[in-house]
Enzyme design. Structure first.
Site, mmCIF file in Angstrom:
data_model
loop_
_atom_site.group_PDB
_atom_site.id
_atom_site.type_symbol
_atom_site.label_atom_id
_atom_site.label_comp_id
_atom_site.label_asym_id
_atom_site.label_seq_id
_atom_site.Cartn_x
_atom_site.Cartn_y
_atom_site.Cartn_z
ATOM 1 N N HIS A 170 39.619 9.773 4.200
ATOM 2 C CA HIS A 170 39.857 8.655 3.285
ATOM 3 C C HIS A 170 39.621 7.331 4.002
ATOM 4 O O HIS A 170 38.703 6.587 3.664
ATOM 5 C CB HIS A 170 41.283 8.761 2.741
ATOM 6 C CG HIS A 170 41.669 7.754 1.693
ATOM 7 N ND1 HIS A 170 40.775 6.871 1.125
ATOM 8 C CD2 HIS A 170 42.863 7.498 1.097
ATOM 9 C CE1 HIS A 170 41.406 6.122 0.235
ATOM 10 N NE2 HIS A 170 42.667 6.475 0.205
ATOM 11 N N HIS B 264 29.406 8.971 -2.445
ATOM 12 C CA HIS B 264 30.733 8.644 -2.948
ATOM 13 C C HIS B 264 30.970 9.485 -4.192
ATOM 14 O O HIS B 264 30.052 9.717 -4.965
ATOM 15 C CB HIS B 264 30.816 7.151 -3.296
ATOM 16 C CG HIS B 264 32.206 6.665 -3.528
ATOM 17 N ND1 HIS B 264 32.875 6.858 -4.700
ATOM 18 C CD2 HIS B 264 33.058 5.997 -2.705
ATOM 19 C CE1 HIS B 264 34.090 6.318 -4.603
ATOM 20 N NE2 HIS B 264 34.232 5.799 -3.408
ATOM 21 N N ASP C 266 31.741 1.745 3.275
ATOM 22 C CA ASP C 266 32.024 1.947 4.695
ATOM 23 C C ASP C 266 30.799 1.777 5.587
ATOM 24 O O ASP C 266 30.929 1.683 6.800
ATOM 25 C CB ASP C 266 32.598 3.361 4.899
ATOM 26 C CG ASP C 266 33.870 3.568 4.086
ATOM 27 O OD1 ASP C 266 34.789 2.750 4.239
ATOM 28 O OD2 ASP C 266 33.925 4.521 3.301
#
Lengths: 377, 377
Positions: free
Chosen positions: A219, A258, A314
């Site tokens: 996560h 994702h 990210d």
């Protein structure tokens, strides 16, 4: 039995806090696009908007900023607890410990329950920056830098981390990064915040539970892994071949893909823009490598549309934080400093119309097993 | 949009750890009925069974008991953290803080990952009793009583709580209470343990999250509320009328009703039997009141079959703990001392076939909201 593993696609509740529009690559906080908030708002204003559901007037925002600033200092016993924690401890474990050990701030009895909950939220959100910065300095064996009240939440965090007041430009870049990570509907940590608070556990205990979920590398740790990947690649001349080899092996390329976005993650676009600006003034060792990884991925994956996968939030955030001279180990705590605003908003929402989370389990063990006496085993 | 609030009835995953057979009032741990375990097993053996999936041989159980006992002592820095916590802090907040601040025990590198996870589980399960007892004595300002290694987990807990080695009979009654609370499929705290661990957060961080959910009065505080109700009733002569008034007002009668059980909770039967035994030797001020509440509820609710509700596990456990001279504030920590075994078993199971929990949210906010510049608000 048919069920959706990880509850993928299963609606677990209603929310007004944010909506991820995965198909069109859009993220809105209570109707306002994060593109707008990133260009015009601040972390404090966006937090106010998340907690109260409306944008503040100038006077309301001034009071809110001052309240946030006044809540930054940690109680003495919390600092003592931190000093007792091993320096080698995972920084997210440290944050979980410190948030859990907060007792509720005393609130005015004349406030309504909702107002008291908002007051508690502000206290925790304000202190999270201090806790994350102190945890970083504790790990490095450096003295704590007490918060200043005349800086923004973002600027003060960078100041407490390094001991140096950041430039307005750097503080603003970090401020935008905080806005971008503030909420993202029912991700695992936000969902945890809602499950724990659904038992009517207190706000700080519920936030501590959410921190637990964000601590997991699946996560909260993805931007760390992107930089580890760049370190492994080593130099930009090797990046393209590294990606081709990874794709041939069907290995994971960190920072891509994702569960919700089926196109570009809008946060990635904004982070990349800020990274470009920062790098134009000061080189970043990851920049060229990541650009080549990015372009190679898009070019290769674009050949087969069903595998078309875009970079997520990210992919660029780690390099940006690296340019702000932030340690890799502090990336997930920084995520927490931002996301705590969303968690608080979700908990307040959960309490408005609560039912305890108690899903069903599908039992796949034996219907009946004999208890053989121990002497006969 | 149609969805199930609180995920009621929604299957969130598979498990072999336990099955609640709500229609017939049965609870099994990996196929073995808790009636059998309560009469023949011990908390240590039931914990072994939960973690390894099989019953131990005599030799395996001896090693397991010794390992549990050897893991009872808390690291010095954990005790220092506890000393720094305010005495007024909620004991579940204390447990969450202490578990979160545990760094993983060092494990032998020659062990497999699963074996290391079991070793970590034993360490946390063993220490939970010590943490709960120390938290109780911290609250009361009493010196800590260091664990003994020659007592059972249950007996040692009562010893650390009071400073007096309990009788074999009392230790066994508490041992059975621990067995009865060990697991209960996907209740809110166990579900939290699975959600947090699904991010690959560490075992102790995941347990700390689960403690957060058990801290909530809707989950872990029900047996406290039963005693509060009995205190409010005051004396047995007023109990029947109190229940009739409560039913007329449609007020909640604590300790009755459960989302899963549609008949008698099997744990309540066993707890009541033990309470009868204890009370026959030493009066309990709650006993007569609760019996009248119980009988009145069954008689009244029995008149309308659709409202037929049975007492749940929490109805008798508080009175039983009261007979064991345990403070009401320690009831939920005791629940934790037992349930941690189930949480560990569920986390190990989650990791065997993991997918991160990331449900969908149904957005009910505005599609689009204007960002009015602050000067124009």
């Amino acid at each position: 039995m048919e069920y959706s593993k990880g509850l993928a696609g299963v609606v677990a509740g209603e929310t007004v806090v944010s909506q991820v529009q995965g198909d069109v690559g859009k993220l809105i906080y209570k109707g306002i696009s994060i593109d707008t908030l990133a260009s015009q708002s601040t972390f404090e204003e966006s937090t106010y908007h998340a907690l109260y559901g409306v944008l503040p007037t100038q006077a309301q925002l001034s009071v809110f900023r001052a309240t946030m600033a006044a809540n930054r200092a940690l109680p003495v016993y919390i600092v003592e607890i931190l000093k007792n924690l091993p320096k080698t401890m995972h920084p997210m474990g440290i944050l979980q410990t410190l948030v859990s050990s907060l007792t509720g701030a005393s609130t005015s009895a004349s406030l309504s329950q909702v107002e008291q909950n908002i007051e508690q939220s502000i206290s925790i959100i304000a202190k999270m920056g201090t806790m994350a910065a102190y945890a970083s300095r504790h790990r490095k064996g450096l003295p704590f830098v007490e918060p200043k009240t005349d800086l923004s939440h973002a600027g003060n965090f960078l100041y407490m981390l390094s001991g140096v007041v950041p430039s307005a430009e750097m503080a603003r870049i970090f401020d935008v990064a905080l806005i971008l990570h503030l909420d993202h509907d029912f991700n695992a940590s936000t969902f945890t915040a809602r499950v724990t608070s659904s038992t009517q556990a207190s706000l700080n205990i519920s936030i501590a539970s959410a921190i637990g979920s964000l601590a997991g590398p699946l996560h909260g740790g993805a931007n760390e892994k992107v930089l580890q990947m760049a370190d492994e690649i080593g130099e930009s001349s090797k990046a393209k071949q590294w990606v081709l080899d990874a794709l041939a092996k069907k290995a994971k390329v960190n920072g891509f893909g994702h569960r919700v976005y089926k196109t570009m993650d809008p946060r990635a676009v904004i982070l990349k823009g800020m990274l470009d600006t920062v790098v134009s003034a000061k080189p970043n060792k990851y920049y060229d490598i990541l650009n080549i990884v990015h372009d190679t991925m898009i070019a290769e994956l674009g050949k087969t549309s069903k595998d078309y996968i875009w970079p997520n939030v990210d992919f660029w955030s780690g390099a940006l934080y690296n340019s702000l001279e932030i340690d890799t180990l502090d990336f997930t705590p920084i995520f927490t400093v931002s996301r705590v605003s969303g968690w608080c908003a979700h908990i307040l929402e959960q309490w408005q119309d609560n039912r305890i989370f108690r899903p069903a389990a599908f039992y796949i063990g034996p219907d009946s097993a004999e208890y053989i006496p121990i002497t006969a085993r």
